[in-house]
Structures are given as structure tokens and as C-alpha cells.
Motif scaffolding. Structure first.
Motif, short mmCIF file in Angstrom:
data_model
loop_
_atom_site.label_atom_id
_atom_site.label_comp_id
_atom_site.label_asym_id
_atom_site.label_seq_id
_atom_site.Cartn_x
_atom_site.Cartn_y
_atom_site.Cartn_z
N ARG A 165 0.85 -1.20 0.00
CA ARG A 165 0.00 0.00 0.00
C ARG A 165 0.88 1.24 0.00
O ARG A 165 2.05 1.21 0.38
CB ARG A 165 -0.93 -0.02 1.22
CG ARG A 165 -1.87 -1.22 1.20
CD ARG A 165 -2.75 -1.27 2.42
NE ARG A 165 -3.67 -0.14 2.51
CZ ARG A 165 -4.54 0.04 3.50
NH1 ARG A 165 -4.62 -0.87 4.47
NH2 ARG A 165 -5.34 1.07 3.51
N ALA A 192 0.21 10.16 -0.56
CA ALA A 192 -0.59 11.17 0.14
C ALA A 192 0.35 12.03 0.97
O ALA A 192 1.37 11.55 1.48
CB ALA A 192 -1.64 10.52 1.04
N GLY A 219 -2.80 12.24 -3.48
CA GLY A 219 -3.62 13.36 -3.06
C GLY A 219 -2.99 14.11 -1.90
O GLY A 219 -2.21 13.54 -1.13
N GLU A 251 -6.57 19.49 -1.42
CA GLU A 251 -7.49 20.29 -0.61
C GLU A 251 -6.66 21.37 0.07
O GLU A 251 -5.84 21.07 0.94
CB GLU A 251 -8.16 19.39 0.42
CG GLU A 251 -9.11 20.12 1.36
CD GLU A 251 -9.75 19.18 2.36
OE1 GLU A 251 -9.80 19.55 3.56
OE2 GLU A 251 -10.20 18.09 1.96
N ARG A 280 -9.66 15.66 8.29
CA ARG A 280 -9.38 15.76 6.87
C ARG A 280 -8.15 14.93 6.49
O ARG A 280 -8.10 14.34 5.41
CB ARG A 280 -9.19 17.23 6.45
CG ARG A 280 -10.40 18.12 6.66
CD ARG A 280 -11.67 17.51 6.10
NE ARG A 280 -11.53 17.23 4.66
CZ ARG A 280 -12.17 16.26 4.03
NH1 ARG A 280 -12.99 15.44 4.69
NH2 ARG A 280 -12.01 16.08 2.72
N ALA A 283 -9.24 11.29 6.39
CA ALA A 283 -10.03 11.04 5.19
C ALA A 283 -9.13 10.91 3.95
O ALA A 283 -9.34 10.04 3.10
CB ALA A 283 -11.05 12.17 4.99
N LEU A 284 -8.12 11.76 3.88
CA LEU A 284 -7.18 11.70 2.77
C LEU A 284 -6.42 10.38 2.77
O LEU A 284 -6.30 9.72 1.73
CB LEU A 284 -6.19 12.86 2.86
CG LEU A 284 -5.01 12.82 1.90
CD1 LEU A 284 -5.47 12.95 0.47
CD2 LEU A 284 -3.98 13.90 2.26
N LYS A 286 -7.22 7.54 4.15
CA LYS A 286 -8.12 6.43 3.88
C LYS A 286 -8.38 6.30 2.38
O LYS A 286 -8.44 5.19 1.83
CB LYS A 286 -9.44 6.61 4.63
CG LYS A 286 -10.42 5.46 4.43
CD LYS A 286 -11.68 5.68 5.27
CE LYS A 286 -12.66 4.52 5.09
NZ LYS A 286 -13.90 4.73 5.89
N GLN A 287 -8.52 7.42 1.72
CA GLN A 287 -8.83 7.41 0.29
C GLN A 287 -7.61 7.08 -0.56
O GLN A 287 -7.73 6.42 -1.59
CB GLN A 287 -9.38 8.77 -0.12
CG GLN A 287 -9.70 8.89 -1.60
CD GLN A 287 -10.25 10.26 -1.97
OE1 GLN A 287 -10.38 11.13 -1.12
NE2 GLN A 287 -10.56 10.46 -3.22
N SER A 288 -6.43 7.53 -0.13
CA SER A 288 -5.26 7.50 -1.00
C SER A 288 -4.32 6.33 -0.78
O SER A 288 -3.53 5.98 -1.67
CB SER A 288 -4.46 8.80 -0.83
OG SER A 288 -5.25 9.93 -1.13
#
Length: 289
Positions: A165, A192, A219, A251, A280, A283-284, A286-288
Motif C-alpha cells: 500500500r 498522500a 492526493g 485540498e 481531513r 479522510a485523505l 483512507k482514500q489515497s
């Protein structure tokens, strides 16, 4: 940017009574107190330890913490100008409890071991600025890249790291540019990045951190302090344009809080806005990753 004007801005902010009573208990810096950060409801058990890492320039002392079981995506954390200390160990523990393997480094290792700041000390404390600034001059872009290569390689050798990952990197204050240098130098691993009240992300120098955005992947979160933005409102626009040109999601937001607001031993720590920035970041990641 953490400098004379930043400290003056923060002192002026505190003197106006702008800090509400609900934030007062979290104002830690003047008394050397660290605010206790909340833990997630589903917090994982973690194990942390002090470690040393060999770099091309010497031996770096650092803190490594990860969930007690399994392999997890990793995060490299660059502290602010006051370096590796209990506040950053607490933040690392908290991040690890959300399922990440976390390395927080003492980027001043060429000059001193952590912890070199006593509770309650700031750049305004007699002798502190004179002590730290010569150390800081050694942290060039090239030095940061050499360090980042050693740290990324060390992280990937740890059994707690899931190398399948992506890896993230996060930086505070002077650690902000280090995030961009790291991500640009290791696009295959860094997917990230998050900077919090980072100073000097975009300059007119040929090694400006923002110039490496074209080489980055993944991201990003750029959380800007209101007083930093007031002094240099163009910087966020320059950084935003660089991310747009690279086609990378970013962001970028100015928070209604002062430089240092996310660190729990800062005298301008703002619990509400710090929690927003932390959410935030999660969230980044987790997504990336």
C-alpha cells in the motif's frame, strides 16, 4: 512560517482575548502543558519505541509506533521547528491507533538529540532562537532529500509496514516543505501528503518545494494558518496552481486559527480546528493509501 513575526502575531492574538473559554484549557505552550488528544472509538492497540536510523549524514533518533498486530500503511512525520517531543509522540500514537505505522523523526539530528526544547519554551524564550537557527540552516532541500530516502527505506524494512500500500507523509511548520520534497523524490511510494501551517511551500528560489509538485503522485492536504495567509496570500494560490497543472487532487484551505494551531503543546492550539484538520488528514489517508 515560524519566525519573529509569527510569534508576534500569536502573542497579539492571545492578548486580544480572541481565544474562547472552551479553548483556554487547551492553550498549553505558556505553561508547558500538552492537551490530551481524543482517541478514536475503534482505536487499535499500539506499540511504540524509540529508534535510530542511519542516514548519509549521521544517525537520526526517531519514534516508531504501529498497531500491535498486522501490517499497515505507513506515515512519515516531519515535526515543526521545536522538533520531536512528547506532543508529536502523542500525535503519532493517535495516528497509529487509527491503523497506521508511523515514524516521527528528529530532523535536527545533525546538531542535537531530541528532546531539545524544555516544556513551555518557545522561540521567544531567551537563548532558544539562537540555539535552533544554526541547526535549521543545515536542513537544505538536498539534506531533506537524503534524509527522506533513508527514512522511507527504513520504514519499508519494518515488519509493521504494508509495502503493498502507498505511504503518506505529514509535516508541520518547517516540516511542510519537507513533505513536498519527500513526495517529489519518492512518487512510487508517497501517495498522500498533508502539511499543517507549513512555511515556505512556494518561494522564488530555484529549489522551491512547490516546483516538485509536477513529479508527485497521489492526493494532498494543505492546511494554512490565517496569520500565515495574511502575510503571504499568494502562496496558497501558487501551490494550488501547481497542483492543478500536475493534475493532482489537493485540498487547500485557510483555517480560522493561528500558526501552530494543530499541535497540542502550542499556546495557540485550537481544539476545534485541530480536530477538523485531523479528520481531513484521516479522510485523505483512507482514500489515497
Amino acid at each position: 512560517m515560524c519566525d519573529d513575526q509569527t510569534e508576534a502575531d500569536n502573542e497579539a492574538y492571545l492578548s486580544t482575548g480572541a481565544v474562547s473559554r472552551r479553548h483556554f484549557a487547551a492553550i498549553a505552550g505558556a505553561a508547558g502543558i500538552i492537551a490530551v488528544l481524543p482517541r478514536p472509538a475503534d482505536a487499535q492497540a499500539t506499540r511504540g519505541r524509540n529508534v535510530t536510523i542511519t542516514t548519509p549524514d549521521g544517525t537520526c533518533d526517531a519514534y516508531w509506533v504501529a498497531p500491535a498486530k498486522g501490517r499497515h500503511p505507513a506515515v512519515l512525520v516531519w515535526p515543526d521547528i521545536y522538533g520531536l517531543r512528547p506532543a508529536f509522540r502523542q500525535m503519532a500514537d493517535r495516528l497509529a491507533s487509527s491503523g497506521y505505522s508511523v515514524l516521527v523523526v528528529n530532523q535536527f539530528y545533525r546538531s542535537t538529540k531530541a528532546d531539545f526544547i524544555k516544556p513551555g519554551e518557545t522561540l521567544e524564550t531567551p537563548g532558544v532562537r539562537e540555539k535552533i537557527m544554526p541547526w535549521r540552516t543545515l536542513l537544505t532541500a538536498d539534506a531533506t532529500r537524503r534524509d527522506a530516502a533513508a527514512f522511507v527505506a527504513w520504514i519499508d524494512r519494518q515488519p509493521q509496514t504494508d509495502t503493498k500500500r502507498g505511504m503518506a507523509t505529514a509535516g508541520y511548520c518547517m516540516g511542510g516543505p519537507m513533505v513536498l520534497y519527500t513526495a517529489a523524490a519518492h512518487p512510487k511510494r508517497i501517495r498522500a501528503g498533508a502539511t499543517f501551517h507549513g512555511g515556505g511551500l512556494a518561494t522564488d528560489k530555484p529549489d522551491s518545494p512547490h516546483l516538485g509538485i509536477a513529479q508527485m503522485k497521489g492526493g494532498y492536504l494543505i492546511a494554512v494558518a490565517q496569520n500565515d495567509d495574511a502575510r503571504n496570500p499568494q502562496e496558497k494560490d501558487t501551490v494550488r496552481a501547481a497542483f492543478a497543472a500536475a493534475g493532482l487532487p489537493a485540498e487547500i484551505e485557510v483555517y480560522p486559527a493561528q500558526h501552530g494551531w494543530t499541535v497540542p503543546d502550542s499556546k495557540v492550539y485550537n481544539a476545534e480546528q485541530a480536530e477538523k484538520a485531523w479528520a481531513r488528514q484521516l479522510a485523505l489517508f483512507k482514500q489515497s493509501l
